[in-house]
Design an enzyme around this catalytic site. Structure first.
Site, PDB file in Angstrom:
ATOM      1  N   ARG A   1      11.721  -6.520   4.695  1.00 40.56           N
ATOM      2  CA  ARG A   1      11.719  -5.105   5.071  1.00 40.56           C
ATOM      3  C   ARG A   1      12.361  -4.916   6.448  1.00 40.56           C
ATOM      4  O   ARG A   1      13.037  -3.911   6.696  1.00 40.56           O
ATOM      5  CB  ARG A   1      10.285  -4.573   5.072  1.00 40.56           C
ATOM      6  CG  ARG A   1      10.196  -3.101   5.409  1.00 40.56           C
ATOM      7  CD  ARG A   1       8.803  -2.545   5.216  1.00 40.56           C
ATOM      8  NE  ARG A   1       7.919  -2.918   6.299  1.00 40.56           N
ATOM      9  CZ  ARG A   1       6.615  -2.641   6.347  1.00 40.56           C
ATOM     10  NH1 ARG A   1       6.045  -1.998   5.332  1.00 40.56           N
ATOM     11  NH2 ARG A   1       5.875  -2.999   7.357  1.00 40.56           N
TER      12      ARG A   1
ATOM     13  N   ARG B   1      12.052  -1.703  11.164  1.00 36.90           N
ATOM     14  CA  ARG B   1      10.844  -1.272  11.879  1.00 36.90           C
ATOM     15  C   ARG B   1      10.601  -2.172  13.074  1.00 36.90           C
ATOM     16  O   ARG B   1      10.681  -3.385  12.968  1.00 36.90           O
ATOM     17  CB  ARG B   1       9.641  -1.331  10.931  1.00 36.90           C
ATOM     18  CG  ARG B   1       9.146   0.024  10.529  1.00 36.90           C
ATOM     19  CD  ARG B   1       8.072  -0.071   9.487  1.00 36.90           C
ATOM     20  NE  ARG B   1       6.832  -0.647  10.002  1.00 36.90           N
ATOM     21  CZ  ARG B   1       5.680  -0.596   9.344  1.00 36.90           C
ATOM     22  NH1 ARG B   1       5.628   0.012   8.176  1.00 36.90           N
ATOM     23  NH2 ARG B   1       4.610  -1.147   9.855  1.00 36.90           N
TER      24      ARG B   1
ATOM     25  N   ARG C   1      -0.186  -8.912  13.393  1.00 36.01           N
ATOM     26  CA  ARG C   1      -0.767  -7.850  12.567  1.00 36.01           C
ATOM     27  C   ARG C   1      -1.658  -8.440  11.483  1.00 36.01           C
ATOM     28  O   ARG C   1      -2.707  -7.887  11.150  1.00 36.01           O
ATOM     29  CB  ARG C   1       0.339  -6.990  11.946  1.00 36.01           C
ATOM     30  CG  ARG C   1       0.897  -5.975  12.946  1.00 36.01           C
ATOM     31  CD  ARG C   1       2.303  -5.530  12.601  1.00 36.01           C
ATOM     32  NE  ARG C   1       2.426  -4.913  11.305  1.00 36.01           N
ATOM     33  CZ  ARG C   1       3.549  -4.918  10.575  1.00 36.01           C
ATOM     34  NH1 ARG C   1       4.642  -5.518  11.021  1.00 36.01           N
ATOM     35  NH2 ARG C   1       3.582  -4.328   9.404  1.00 36.01           N
TER      36      ARG C   1
ATOM     37  N   ARG D   1      -9.473   1.287   9.175  1.00 35.90           N
ATOM     38  CA  ARG D   1      -9.160  -0.123   9.440  1.00 35.90           C
ATOM     39  C   ARG D   1     -10.173  -0.793  10.353  1.00 35.90           C
ATOM     40  O   ARG D   1     -10.030  -1.984  10.633  1.00 35.90           O
ATOM     41  CB  ARG D   1      -7.809  -0.256  10.131  1.00 35.90           C
ATOM     42  CG  ARG D   1      -6.656   0.079   9.240  1.00 35.90           C
ATOM     43  CD  ARG D   1      -5.378  -0.445   9.846  1.00 35.90           C
ATOM     44  NE  ARG D   1      -4.296   0.329   9.293  1.00 35.90           N
ATOM     45  CZ  ARG D   1      -3.067  -0.106   9.139  1.00 35.90           C
ATOM     46  NH1 ARG D   1      -2.732  -1.311   9.558  1.00 35.90           N
ATOM     47  NH2 ARG D   1      -2.157   0.661   8.617  1.00 35.90           N
TER      48      ARG D   1
ATOM     49  N   LYS E   1       0.821  -1.216   0.000  1.00 40.62           N
ATOM     50  CA  LYS E   1       0.000   0.000   0.000  1.00 40.62           C
ATOM     51  C   LYS E   1       0.855   1.265   0.000  1.00 40.62           C
ATOM     52  O   LYS E   1       0.586   2.194  -0.736  1.00 40.62           O
ATOM     53  CB  LYS E   1      -0.933   0.045   1.224  1.00 40.62           C
ATOM     54  CG  LYS E   1      -1.921  -1.095   1.301  1.00 40.62           C
ATOM     55  CD  LYS E   1      -2.864  -0.938   2.507  1.00 40.62           C
ATOM     56  CE  LYS E   1      -2.143  -0.922   3.849  1.00 40.62           C
ATOM     57  NZ  LYS E   1      -1.516  -2.202   4.230  1.00 40.62           N
TER      58      LYS E   1
HETATM   59  P1  ADP Z   1       1.111  -2.103   8.100  1.00 41.78           P
HETATM   60  O1  ADP Z   1       0.044  -1.862   7.064  1.00 41.78           O
HETATM   61  O2  ADP Z   1       2.291  -2.813   7.553  1.00 41.78           O
HETATM   62  O3  ADP Z   1       0.594  -2.693   9.378  1.00 41.78           O
HETATM   63  P2  ADP Z   1       1.262   0.737   8.801  1.00 41.78           P
HETATM   64  O4  ADP Z   1       2.450   1.580   8.685  1.00 41.78           O
HETATM   65  O5  ADP Z   1       0.100   1.069   7.941  1.00 41.78           O
HETATM   66  O6  ADP Z   1       1.773  -0.725   8.513  1.00 41.78           O
HETATM   67  O7  ADP Z   1       0.744   0.706  10.321  1.00 41.78           O
HETATM   68  C1  ADP Z   1       1.635   0.441  11.373  1.00 41.78           C
HETATM   69  C2  ADP Z   1       0.893   0.462  12.706  1.00 41.78           C
HETATM   70  O8  ADP Z   1       0.321   1.760  12.926  1.00 41.78           O
HETATM   71  C3  ADP Z   1      -0.297  -0.501  12.844  1.00 41.78           C
HETATM   72  O9  ADP Z   1       0.083  -1.807  13.210  1.00 41.78           O
HETATM   73  C4  ADP Z   1      -1.105   0.203  13.948  1.00 41.78           C
HETATM   74  O10 ADP Z   1      -0.547   0.003  15.235  1.00 41.78           O
HETATM   75  C5  ADP Z   1      -0.922   1.667  13.598  1.00 41.78           C
HETATM   76  N1  ADP Z   1      -2.001   2.117  12.696  1.00 41.78           N
HETATM   77  C6  ADP Z   1      -1.853   2.529  11.412  1.00 41.78           C
HETATM   78  N2  ADP Z   1      -3.032   2.873  10.878  1.00 41.78           N
HETATM   79  C7  ADP Z   1      -3.971   2.658  11.855  1.00 41.78           C
HETATM   80  C8  ADP Z   1      -5.378   2.793  11.918  1.00 41.78           C
HETATM   81  N3  ADP Z   1      -6.098   3.231  10.881  1.00 41.78           N
HETATM   82  N4  ADP Z   1      -6.000   2.483  13.084  1.00 41.78           N
HETATM   83  C9  ADP Z   1      -5.318   2.063  14.141  1.00 41.78           C
HETATM   84  N5  ADP Z   1      -3.987   1.887  14.148  1.00 41.78           N
HETATM   85  C10 ADP Z   1      -3.308   2.177  13.013  1.00 41.78           C
END
Ligand code: ADP
Length: 188
Positions: free
Chosen positions: A129, A135, A146, A90, A15
């Site tokens: 990654r 990360r 996750r 989400r 994404k």
């Molecule tokens: P990925 O899609 O690989 O999990 P992201 O960078 O999109 O990585 O998100 C990393 C973390 O940030 C998530 O595991 C969560 O803890 C937090 N996060 C991101 N977007 C949201 C969201 N919309 N609602 C709640 N937590 C979020």
């Protein structure tokens, strides 16, 4: 062409990579809740301190926190004519909040692009990654968690958007450029 687009898909589906490319192609900002949280963690803000606990555990940050952060971001001038949301909404509470924010401005989402990729592929990508980006949430057990959280809380949102006629599924496997083209051709 106005563009109010959501990118949805499991962690590791690509994404973030596609959001950056689409942002360029469409001339609208890519808004990544994960990136905003990480910037806050790095800056050691109150929001960052709060979010870090959840992120490191592979849990979602609470809806109220995430929703108010996104409401602020979408109120900025650069998002007035469109945006790409990467990683939001989400949860169904986040869908409701986004609906509310947009309805208040007489706006609506045009496309929800679901990037699909199977579990083995996304785990492999995230582990790769982990080597390059370091990360803190890219360890194997947190990655698995996750993915479970995604399946339980976020995958069901595709049904909501499908029923609204907005869902466009795009295969997330292949060359980065080809995937961008696939997305652009489904939304054009
Ligand atoms: P990925 O899609 O690989 O999990 P992201 O960078 O999109 O990585 O998100 C990393 C973390 O940030 C998530 O595991 C969560 O803890 C937090 N996060 C991101 N977007 C949201 C969201 N919309 N609602 C709640 N937590 C979020």
């Amino acid at each position: 062409m106005s563009s109010r687009i959501i990118l949805i898909g499991p962690p590791g589906a690509g994404k973030g990579t596609q959001a950056a490319r689409l942002s360029e192609a469409l001339g609208v900002p890519a808004i990544s809740t994960g990136d905003i949280f990480r910037a806050n963690v790095k800056g050691e803000t109150e929001l960052g301190k709060l979010a870090k606990r959840y992120m490191d555990a592979g849990e979602y940050v609470p809806d109220e926190v995430t929703n108010s952060m996104v409401a602020d971001r979408l109120a900025q001038d650069d998002a007035a004519e469109g945006f790409l949301l990467d990683g939001y909404p989400r949860t169904s509470a986040q869908v409701d909040e986004l609906d509310r924010i947009l309805a208040a401005e007489d706006k609506a989402i045009e496309h929800v692009v679901e990037l699909t990729a199977d579990t083995d592929e996304v785990v492999a990508r995230l582990l790769a990654r982990a080597q390059t980006e370091g990360r803190s949430d890219d360890s194997e057990d947190v990655i698995r968690h996750r993915l479970d959280v995604y399946e339980e809380q976020t995958q069901p949102l595709t049904d909501i958007y499908r029923s609204r006629g907005l869902l466009r599924q795009v295969d997330g496997l292949g060359e980065v450029e080809d995937i961008t083209e696939r997305i652009l051709s489904t939304i054009r």
